[in-house]
Structure formats: C-alpha cells, structure tokens
Design an enzyme around this catalytic site. Structure first.
Site, PDB file in Angstrom:
ATOM      1  N   GLY A 227       0.998  -1.509  -0.229  1.00 19.83           N
ATOM      2  CA  GLY A 227      -0.263   0.338   0.154  1.00 19.83           C
ATOM      3  C   GLY A 227       0.692   1.440  -0.149  1.00 19.83           C
ATOM      4  O   GLY A 227      -0.002   2.650   0.004  1.00 19.83           O
ATOM      5  N   GLY A 229       2.209   2.134  -2.562  1.00 22.15           N
ATOM      6  CA  GLY A 229       2.472   2.908  -3.668  1.00 22.15           C
ATOM      7  C   GLY A 229       3.588   2.407  -4.588  1.00 22.15           C
ATOM      8  O   GLY A 229       4.005   2.800  -5.773  1.00 22.15           O
ATOM      9  N   LYS A 230       3.934   1.388  -4.829  1.00 15.17           N
ATOM     10  CA  LYS A 230       5.222   0.977  -5.791  1.00 15.17           C
ATOM     11  C   LYS A 230       4.316   0.753  -6.800  1.00 15.17           C
ATOM     12  O   LYS A 230       5.315   1.184  -8.067  1.00 15.17           O
ATOM     13  CB  LYS A 230       5.503  -0.551  -5.520  1.00 15.17           C
ATOM     14  CG  LYS A 230       6.381  -0.596  -4.225  1.00 15.17           C
ATOM     15  CD  LYS A 230       6.881  -1.834  -3.535  1.00 15.17           C
ATOM     16  CE  LYS A 230       6.098  -2.781  -2.557  1.00 15.17           C
ATOM     17  NZ  LYS A 230       4.745  -2.302  -1.818  1.00 15.17           N
ATOM     18  N   THR A 231       2.793   0.147  -7.446  1.00 15.63           N
ATOM     19  CA  THR A 231       2.532   0.041  -8.502  1.00 15.63           C
ATOM     20  C   THR A 231       2.230   1.382  -9.461  1.00 15.63           C
ATOM     21  O   THR A 231       2.301   1.191 -10.620  1.00 15.63           O
ATOM     22  CB  THR A 231       1.349  -0.758  -8.101  1.00 15.63           C
ATOM     23  OG1 THR A 231       1.904  -2.247  -7.616  1.00 15.63           O
ATOM     24  CG2 THR A 231       0.886  -1.184  -9.895  1.00 15.63           C
ATOM     25  N   HIS A 446     -12.371   0.938  32.363  1.00 19.48           N
ATOM     26  CA  HIS A 446     -11.095   0.106  31.348  1.00 19.48           C
ATOM     27  C   HIS A 446     -10.753   1.840  30.283  1.00 19.48           C
ATOM     28  O   HIS A 446      -9.152   1.412  30.599  1.00 19.48           O
ATOM     29  CB  HIS A 446     -11.370  -0.682  30.778  1.00 19.48           C
ATOM     30  CG  HIS A 446     -10.210  -1.862  29.679  1.00 19.48           C
ATOM     31  ND1 HIS A 446     -10.211  -2.670  30.509  1.00 19.48           N
ATOM     32  CD2 HIS A 446      -9.829  -1.021  28.705  1.00 19.48           C
ATOM     33  CE1 HIS A 446      -9.070  -3.271  29.711  1.00 19.48           C
ATOM     34  NE2 HIS A 446      -9.033  -1.986  28.593  1.00 19.48           N
ATOM     35  N   GLU A 447     -10.996   2.454  29.672  1.00 18.50           N
ATOM     36  CA  GLU A 447     -10.568   3.327  28.238  1.00 18.50           C
ATOM     37  C   GLU A 447      -9.708   4.385  29.236  1.00 18.50           C
ATOM     38  O   GLU A 447      -9.450   5.316  28.718  1.00 18.50           O
ATOM     39  CB  GLU A 447     -11.202   3.406  27.657  1.00 18.50           C
ATOM     40  CG  GLU A 447     -11.815   2.593  26.944  1.00 18.50           C
ATOM     41  CD  GLU A 447     -10.730   1.482  25.894  1.00 18.50           C
ATOM     42  OE1 GLU A 447     -10.210   2.344  25.896  1.00 18.50           O
ATOM     43  OE2 GLU A 447     -11.240   0.610  26.244  1.00 18.50           O
ATOM     44  N   ASP A 522      -4.534  -5.392  25.229  1.00 19.52           N
ATOM     45  CA  ASP A 522      -3.359  -5.375  26.077  1.00 19.52           C
ATOM     46  C   ASP A 522      -2.319  -5.929  26.786  1.00 19.52           C
ATOM     47  O   ASP A 522      -1.357  -5.828  26.921  1.00 19.52           O
ATOM     48  CB  ASP A 522      -4.257  -4.299  27.550  1.00 19.52           C
ATOM     49  CG  ASP A 522      -5.327  -4.323  26.894  1.00 19.52           C
ATOM     50  OD1 ASP A 522      -5.080  -3.162  24.806  1.00 19.52           O
ATOM     51  OD2 ASP A 522      -5.968  -3.189  27.291  1.00 19.52           O
TER      52      ASP A 522
END
Length: 686
Positions: A227, A229-231, A446-447, A522
């Site tokens: 992904g 950008g080689k092509t 938790h978050e 985690d």
C-alpha cells in the site's frame, strides 16, 4: 391556411447480419476435423459397397440349404450373419442373393447343416476385420478429439487468444488509450520519484550520462510494505516515459506446463529488445524470484527455470540493450541473492510509509476531486494518521465521501473524516450491539485507566480520543497519537507504553476488584513489547545488551519454524523473569497513578457515560489537574557505568532535546563563548 406539417416517417434501422468469415472458419481445426470424418465415412462406404444382399427370414435360408438350392454360402462371425447365393432359377423374396441373422450360440448347428448339405460351389466362415481407413479413424479420432478440446480450452484460458500461444508473454504494452498517471499523482515518496525520474531521463537523453562514462541501470527494485505506492510509481513511469512500457505480474509466469515460464521470459525480453529503448515492469517479483533450493521439500524446478531465464536475460552472456526492468515486491528478504546483486538490480529503492509531510501531500492529491468543508485541515488529519500508507489515506478519504453520500450531504465535513479514520483503524461502529449499564461502566473505567495513565506519564504521546462505543471487535478504545514522526524510541518511552497498556487492567482491579477478559489484547501487546526489550533491545541489567534468538532468514519454513533459540535453559529462565519483572513494575506503576488520581478518573468516567466519546480538547479539560508520575532514575544497564552529569549539545535553537535532563541555556552560552573566542583569535581573510 396554414400549411400542413408533413409527418416524419419513422426511421427504420437497418439490421446488418454479419456473415461468418469463411477464411477464418477454414483455418480453424474444427473444419479440418469435420472434413476428415466425412472422408473416412465416404471411403468406408465405397469399400463396403458391392453386391447387395436382401434380408430374409432365417428359416427360409435354412430350408434352402436343406433342399440343396444354395450355390455358395458364407457365415460371418461376430456379425451373426449368414449370406447365401441361390442356384439359377431359385429365388427367395425375388432375389437370389439373400442374408439372414442368427442368435448367439447357433453357429455349430449352422456349420453342421452346411457340412451335411454342402453348397454346389463352396462355403466358408469369415471373421470380419475392419478396413485400414476404419482402423485409422478409430485410432486417431479420439486423439484428434482430445487435441481439439485441449486447444479449445487453452484458447479460452488465454482470453480468446490464439491457440498454442501460452508460451508467449502476457505483458501488456502501455498505449495512448490507457489512462495515465504521472509523477504529479505521486506524493510522499520524493526519493523514489527522483530515482525513477532519472531512469526516464536516461532513456530520453542517454548521451548526457554516457559522456560521463555512466551505464544504463539494468534493474530497479521497489520494495516496501503493502500500500505504499510501488505500483503507482511504475504507472507514473509509464505515463512519463516516451518509450514502450511493458507491464506484467510475477504470477503470469507460473503455469502448469513445464518450460512455459522460461519461454514467457524469453518472449518478454525479445519484445522489449525489439522496441528498445523500453521499460519492463514486473509486479510481485517474489512469485518467481524466490530463493532457489529453499524449503522443506526442496525447490520448485519450474519456478527455478523461470528464475534462471530471468537472471540470464537481465545480465547474461548477451547484453539486453537499452531495456530496464523495474520490479516491485513486499518481501525483498525472500528474493534470490543472484537476483539482487549489482548488474541485475543496480538500484534498490525503499518505498516506506510516508512521514507527516508526505501524508499531508497524499491527502491533498486524493482530495482534489472531493468537496471538502472549509473547516477541514488536512495537515491536522495527517497528524492523526501516523503509520498510515498511501492506500490507507486514500481509503480514509473514500470512506469519508461514501459516508457523506450515504447521509445525502454535499460537503465532506470534519466529522465524516473523523468517522472514516475510525473505520479504517478499528472497523465500522456496531450500532446493533447494545451493552448493559454495567458493561458500559466497566468499559468506561477500562478506557479511562488507559488515558489517565498515559496522561500522567511524562514520555507518552497525547490522548486524542476516548470512546466506549463498540467498533470492530473492541468494546471501546483510547487513541494515543504522536504529534510528530518518531524513528527512535527511548527506554523510558517503552516503559511508559508498558504502563499505559496495563492501565485498563489496573483500573478494573482498583474499582471492581474483579478484572475482566477485556484486557487480553493489552496483555498480549505488553508481553510482546517486554520480550523485545529483553531479547532485542538490551534494556535489562541481568541480560544486558545481548541479542537473543536467531532468525534463520528462511521464510519458506514458516514464521516460527525458522526461528531458533541460541541460548541455554538458564538464560531462558532469566528472560522469563525479566519479562515478568518489567510487566509487574509497569502494572504497579499504572495502579499507583490511578490511586493518586482517583477523583479525576471518576470525573472522566462520568463524562464518558454521558457523551460516550471525548475528543482531545474535552480530555485536556478533565486532565488539567492530573498529578504526574515521579520520574524514573537514570539507567545505563550497569552500576559501573555512571551517567554523565554534563548535558548534550542542543539539538536545535528552537527545540529541546528529548535526552536532555537539565536546561540547555548554560551549554548554549558556553558554546557561543567558545565560538566568539575562536573567531577573535582566527586571522582575518580579507
């Protein structure tokens, strides 16, 4: 009176019926097979034609034999048929040449009857044999039919191309009708563009380089993550180059027939040499360029023949002329060393993930034909997408456009881009997944534990977003993103990552006294990070700066099979103890931070339960009074290596070095003073 308007007669469309091209039909194999079948049938009928016998009842022939009215007789075995020629003046059903059939097993009785009543001339038994033409037809007709079906299937497999063309190259040549990309469509890969632009210039004006004694590069290898950008770079070269451009995939050389791959390589380079100067682009070269003789079962002979032919064409006994091969791969580590040497792939260009400036440029390119709101700042979104490839960024803008169209809006807003980034990173939001109030509260703590620990530590990146809305496989997530690209990580930064990774688990233990399974991912990340710190980065005292574990570099054996342990069981036990020590220390550190800032954690959870999603500005207001964690002592890995108290030189006048532990002003003054003294002592040049 007004003139009457003439009614237009409805136009009648002429239907043209295309007649089949007779020359094309006559050249086809089906036509000649039909001609052969008709000829065999015709000659068979001629050979079988002659005196005609009339069929009669078997009893009449047996009666004629018994009454001695038969002049000659013939018993034809296998056909179960008897033919007789009657004497002159005797007829059966108006004919003196008749035949009849008999059932299997009656041959002895018929032979006995003819023996006891022999015909006037003679009688015999004939065992029928097929004619030469019939034998020829029966022998070759199945082969012809199989060959015809084989050619028919191969023609369909080749996309309707000529039969027996599977040994020809499948490369597509760039034409004027094809849509073209240019280097203006490529962003975030400036170094690769500069290298490829030089290749294009070399083919356009080779004399400028040849005057300096430079030789044309024979191969350019583009490698990097998927992904990046080689092509796209290869398509840009095709759009910019004023010379023939052939493109083909590595899988097009792989075929079930032996020798086809090598034949296609020869044909590909033959076409390119005939059109030289030319460029060949080979995508996914690892399909044919893998290391020879690797793997548990040995090598693949057909693939190795294809690779050998590719090696010869690139740099063999014969020069390939002005033909440049550009190849792309995600796995340069699996390629054969003979393929990577100078003289074949003279240039190996890495195409890595873009940096901040590159991401902003990529977003600008993909946003050209999209209506963005005035409030959209692509630079801010470039900061929010570290580690994204060009394909990821294109997907973000495409998802934002799809979401905007889904809601019948006309302009892509900041909210649409935020949602698009979340979709790309964590998946679509699960609106049908309804959590209970207890689950929402556990998720909020938790978050909140992740975010609060990250904010209290000094070497972590800012918290950009917290949400308790289910998305993908997660019940919620905390987004911690760096403000700028970072290419090296310190030990304290890694320890901070360990601590805030376990902040969610610590919050569950502190608040509910009963942790859940929500921290499994985690724990996995923390364990992998701690193992890397011990075995790869040398960041523990007991193990030291030693690389433990050797990768054989043979990916064909499997990811884990090729990894060997080159240390003893005692060292393995020490490694396990050091990993456990790092994780336990980080776990305790996160727990202590949450205890120290319990009131702020509760305030954050209240806001999360009410709004479900908090952004950076709202989070900063809640965390305004967070009590930071105590700094860790200096660490060198050994008690005998005492850290210096003298600070490093300043990295830049505007920014403070991340390694500095004291103000840089005194050092800057000393440096300026020394420079002034040297300038005064130096002799004047003018």
């Amino acid at each position: 009176m007004a003139a009457k308007k003439k009614k237009k007669s409805p136009s009648v469309k002429k239907v043209t019926i295309k007649r089949p091209n007779m020359r094309k039909v006559m050249r086809g194999p089906l036509f000649w097979i039909l001609i052969a079948l008709i000829a065999i049938s015709f000659f068979g009928n001629i050979s079988g034609s002659g005196a005609k016998f009339v069929k009669v009842d078997t009893s009449k022939i047996l009666t004629a034999i018994t009454e001695n009215k038969v002049e000659s007789a013939r018993v034809i075995d296998k056909d179960q048929r008897i033919e007789v020629v009657l004497k002159k003046g005797d007829y059966i059903n108006g004919s003196n040449q008749v035949f009849a059939s008999y059932v299997t097993g009656e041959e002895p009785s018929i032979v006995a009857l003819l023996t006891s009543n022999p015909p006037a001339k003679a009688w015999d038994i004939k065992v029928p044999t097929t004619s030469f033409l019939a034998n020829l037809a029966m022998s070759f007709l199945p082969l012809l039919l199989i060959g015809f079906l084989f050619m028919l299937f191969m023609g369909n497999a080749q996309g309707g191309k000529k039969i027996f063309s599977f040994g020809r190259s499948r490369a597509k040549q760039q034409t004027k009708e094809m849509p073209k990309n240019t280097f203006a469509d490529v962003a975030g890969a400036d170094e690769a563009v500069a290298e490829l632009r030089e290749i294009k210039d070399f083919l356009a004006d080779p004399k400028r380089y040849q005057d300096m004694g430079a030789k044309i590069p024979k191969g350019v290898l583009l490698y990097g993550p998927p992904g990046t950008g080689k092509t796209l770079l290869a398509r840009a070269v095709a759009g910019e180059a004023n010379c023939p451009f052939f493109s083909i995939s590595g899988s097009d050389f792989v075929e079930m027939f032996v020798g086809v791959g090598a034949s296609r390589v020869r044909d590909l380079f033959a076409q390119a040499k005939a059109a030289a100067p030319a460029i060949i682009f080979l995508d996914e070269i690892d399909a044919v360029g893998r290391q020879r003789g690797a793997g548990l079962g040995g090598g693949n002979d057909e693939r190795e023949q294809t690779l050998n032919q590719l090696l010869v064409e690139m740099d063999g006994f014969e020069a390939n002329g002005q033909v440049i091969l550009i190849a792309a791969t995600n796995r340069p580590d699996v390629l054969d060393p003979a393929l990577l040497r100078p003289g074949r792939f003279d240039r190996q260009i890495p195409v890595d993930r873009p940096d901040l400036k590159g991401r902003a440029a990529i977003l600008e390119v993909h946003a050209k034909n999209k209506p963005l709101a005035k409030a959209v700042d692509l630079n801010e979104f470039a900061k929010r997408t570290p580690g994204f490839t060009g394909a990821d960024l294109a997907n973000v803008l495409n998802e934002a456009a799809l979401l905007t169209a889904r809601h019948n809006a006309k302009i892509i807003t900041v909210e649409a881009l935020d949602e698009a980034i979340d979709r790309v990173m964590a998946g679509p939001q699960r609106t049908t997944h309804l959590m209970t109030e207890d689950e929402r509260r556990i998720t909020a703590y938790h978050e909140g534990g992740h975010a609060l620990v990250a904010r209290a530590l000094t070497q972590t990146d800012p918290v950009h977003k917290i949400t308790i809305m289910p998305r993908g496989r997660a019940l919620g997530y905390t987004m911690i993103l760096p403000e700028e690209d970072r290419y090296a990580t310190t030990r304290n930064q890694l320890l901070d990552q360990l601590a805030y990774s376990l902040g969610g688990r610590a919050a569950e233990e502190l608040i509910f006294h009963d942790p859940t399974t929500g921290a499994s991912n985690d724990i996995e990340k923390a364990t992998n990070l701690a193992r890397s710190m011990v075995t790869q980065y040398g960041m523990t005292e007991r193990v030291g700066a030693i690389k433990l574990g050797v990768s054989e570099g043979d990916p064909f054996l499997g990811r884990n099979y090729g990894h060997t342990r080159d240390y003893s069981e005692e060292m393995a036990a020490i490694v396990d103890e050091e990993i456990r020590s790092l994780i336990e220390t980080a776990h305790q550190e996160a727990f202590d931070i949450l205890v120290e800032n319990r009131d702020i954690l509760d305030a954050l959870v209240i806001e999360l339960l009410e709004k479900e999603t908090l952004l950076k500005e709202e989070i900063e207001k809640i965390f305004a009074k967070v009590r930071s964690a105590k700094p860790r002592p200096a660490w060198t890995g050994s008690a005998t290596r005492i850290p210096s108290q003298q600070p490093p030189v300043p990295a830049s006048p505007a920014k403070k070095s991340v390694f500095a532990s004291e103000p840089e002003a005194p050092v800057a003054k000393k440096v300026a003073k020394r420079a002034a003294v040297k300038k005064k002592a130096a002799p004047e040049s003018e």
